[in-house]
Motif scaffolding. Structure first.
Motif, mmCIF file in Angstrom:
data_model
loop_
_atom_site.group_PDB
_atom_site.id
_atom_site.type_symbol
_atom_site.label_atom_id
_atom_site.label_comp_id
_atom_site.label_asym_id
_atom_site.label_seq_id
_atom_site.Cartn_x
_atom_site.Cartn_y
_atom_site.Cartn_z
ATOM 1 N N GLU A 124 -10.872 -21.382 -44.660
ATOM 2 C CA GLU A 124 -11.248 -22.356 -45.683
ATOM 3 C C GLU A 124 -10.467 -22.153 -46.975
ATOM 4 N N ARG A 125 -10.199 -20.892 -47.319
ATOM 5 C CA ARG A 125 -9.407 -20.607 -48.520
ATOM 6 C C ARG A 125 -7.985 -21.134 -48.361
ATOM 7 N N ALA A 126 -7.392 -20.884 -47.200
ATOM 8 C CA ALA A 126 -6.022 -21.338 -46.961
ATOM 9 C C ALA A 126 -5.941 -22.856 -46.972
ATOM 10 N N THR A 127 -6.926 -23.506 -46.361
ATOM 11 C CA THR A 127 -6.920 -24.969 -46.321
ATOM 12 C C THR A 127 -7.022 -25.558 -47.717
ATOM 13 N N ALA A 128 -7.955 -25.064 -48.506
ATOM 14 C CA ALA A 128 -8.139 -25.578 -49.867
ATOM 15 C C ALA A 128 -6.897 -25.355 -50.719
ATOM 16 N N VAL A 130 9.006 -37.019 -40.747
ATOM 17 C CA VAL A 130 7.848 -36.528 -39.988
ATOM 18 C C VAL A 130 6.773 -37.608 -39.978
ATOM 19 N N ASP A 131 6.419 -38.080 -38.801
ATOM 20 C CA ASP A 131 5.429 -39.144 -38.648
ATOM 21 C C ASP A 131 4.032 -38.528 -38.592
ATOM 22 N N ALA A 132 3.460 -38.288 -39.761
ATOM 23 C CA ALA A 132 2.130 -37.682 -39.853
ATOM 24 C C ALA A 132 1.585 -37.947 -41.245
ATOM 25 N N THR A 133 0.268 -37.808 -41.375
ATOM 26 C CA THR A 133 -0.327 -37.899 -42.702
ATOM 27 C C THR A 133 -0.153 -36.557 -43.410
ATOM 28 N N LEU A 134 -0.304 -36.569 -44.727
ATOM 29 C CA LEU A 134 -0.221 -35.311 -45.460
ATOM 30 C C LEU A 134 -1.316 -34.358 -45.010
ATOM 31 N N HIS A 135 -2.496 -34.898 -44.699
ATOM 32 C CA HIS A 135 -3.596 -34.071 -44.202
ATOM 33 C C HIS A 135 -3.190 -33.363 -42.908
ATOM 34 N N GLN A 136 -2.531 -34.068 -42.009
ATOM 35 C CA GLN A 136 -2.092 -33.456 -40.754
ATOM 36 C C GLN A 136 -1.021 -32.394 -40.986
ATOM 37 N N VAL A 137 -0.124 -32.659 -41.916
ATOM 38 C CA VAL A 137 0.924 -31.691 -42.241
ATOM 39 C C VAL A 137 0.308 -30.409 -42.778
ATOM 40 N N VAL A 138 -0.640 -30.552 -43.704
ATOM 41 C CA VAL A 138 -1.289 -29.378 -44.274
ATOM 42 C C VAL A 138 -2.052 -28.610 -43.200
ATOM 43 N N ASP A 139 -2.744 -29.321 -42.311
ATOM 44 C CA ASP A 139 -3.475 -28.649 -41.232
ATOM 45 C C ASP A 139 -2.535 -27.827 -40.355
ATOM 46 N N GLU A 140 -1.350 -28.362 -40.065
ATOM 47 C CA GLU A 140 -0.372 -27.619 -39.261
ATOM 48 C C GLU A 140 0.093 -26.364 -39.991
ATOM 49 N N LEU A 141 0.313 -26.497 -41.293
ATOM 50 C CA LEU A 141 0.747 -25.346 -42.078
ATOM 51 C C LEU A 141 -0.343 -24.279 -42.136
ATOM 52 N N GLN A 199 -2.675 -23.770 -39.865
ATOM 53 C CA GLN A 199 -2.728 -23.133 -38.550
ATOM 54 C C GLN A 199 -1.589 -22.136 -38.369
ATOM 55 N N LEU A 200 -0.423 -22.481 -38.913
ATOM 56 C CA LEU A 200 0.706 -21.561 -38.849
ATOM 57 C C LEU A 200 0.401 -20.284 -39.632
ATOM 58 N N LEU A 201 -0.176 -20.436 -40.815
ATOM 59 C CA LEU A 201 -0.521 -19.273 -41.619
ATOM 60 C C LEU A 201 -1.576 -18.418 -40.935
ATOM 61 N N LEU A 202 -2.598 -19.057 -40.380
ATOM 62 C CA LEU A 202 -3.644 -18.297 -39.702
ATOM 63 C C LEU A 202 -3.104 -17.578 -38.466
#
Length: 220
Positions: free
Chosen positions: A101-105, A191-202, A204-207
């Motif tokens: 949750e910290r990383a996502t925020a 990149v065909d994605a929303t910013l929300h999707q891009v952040v979620d991928e990042l 997940q990469l960090l986690l």
């Protein structure tokens, strides 16, 4: 008492000399953001063109800056300071939450700020590259601050049992490179994605970096 002289206040039109100078400097920076971050770009901009866009003279430019590179350097720091402030504020607001949750925020706040104006993302990720050894050193120094932030968060996650104990500097540097590249490509429309999707991928990469595949996740 007639004829008494008043001490000079250094104010003109209700503003001090320092305020007027700060206003001129900001007008040059605003013009630089527009010309460097949009069209024609840093390399095709002249002092005369920047001064005209700012509504000021070239003489006034040289009172505030030595070169156009100084303007670009100031803008690069300005963009990074804004993004860093957004990320740190989100991180503080997420105090006590699990690492996911910290990383996502944090990365949602960072991404929203840095992509909020396409001119800022061009300054940060495009125009700054390859200009001079001085700006390359500045760029890498600011990147190092982001690496330090991730390493500090990783160390805290290790203490909470949310991450495996190891040296995270190389992984953090690789992650920052991924952040910069993906956000730039997303903003460019590649990149065909929303910013929300891009952040979620990042996130997940960090986690994935913090929790290696051979280590069970907390609660798993």
């Amino acid at each position: 008492m007639a004829g008494r002289l008043r001490q000079p206040t250094g104010r003109y039109g209700g503003r001090s000399a320092e305020e007027r100078q700060a206003d001129r400097r900001q007008r040059f920076l605003d013009a630089g953001l527009q010309l460097f971050g949009d069209s024609p770009g840093y390399r095709a901009t002249t002092v005369a063109a920047l001064s005209e866009a700012a509504g000021l003279s070239t003489r006034q430019f040289y009172e505030e800056f030595r070169t156009l590179e100084d303007v670009l350097a100031a803008l690069h720091l300005q963009v990074n300071d804004r993004a860093e402030e957004a990320a740190l504020t989100a991180l503080a607001d997420a105090d006590g939450l699990p690492i996911a949750e910290r990383a996502t925020a944090t990365f949602r706040a960072y991404a929203a700020d840095v992509t909020g104006d396409p001119r800022r993302i061009r300054i940060a990720f495009v125009e700054i590259i390859g200009v001079s050894p001085r700006l390359e050193e500045q760029r890498l120094a600011r990147r190092s601050r982001w690496v330090d932030l991730i390493c500090a968060e990783a160390a805290a996650a290790v203490e909470r049992g949310e991450a495996a104990p190891r040296d995270y500097r190389v992984a953090a540097a690789a992650f920052i490179g991924s952040v910069n590249g993906l956000l730039h490509d997303w903003r460019a429309g590649w990149v065909d994605a929303t910013l929300h999707q891009v952040v979620d991928e990042l996130v997940q990469l960090l986690l994935g970096i913090l929790r290696p595949a051979d280590r069970p996740q907390p609660g798993g």
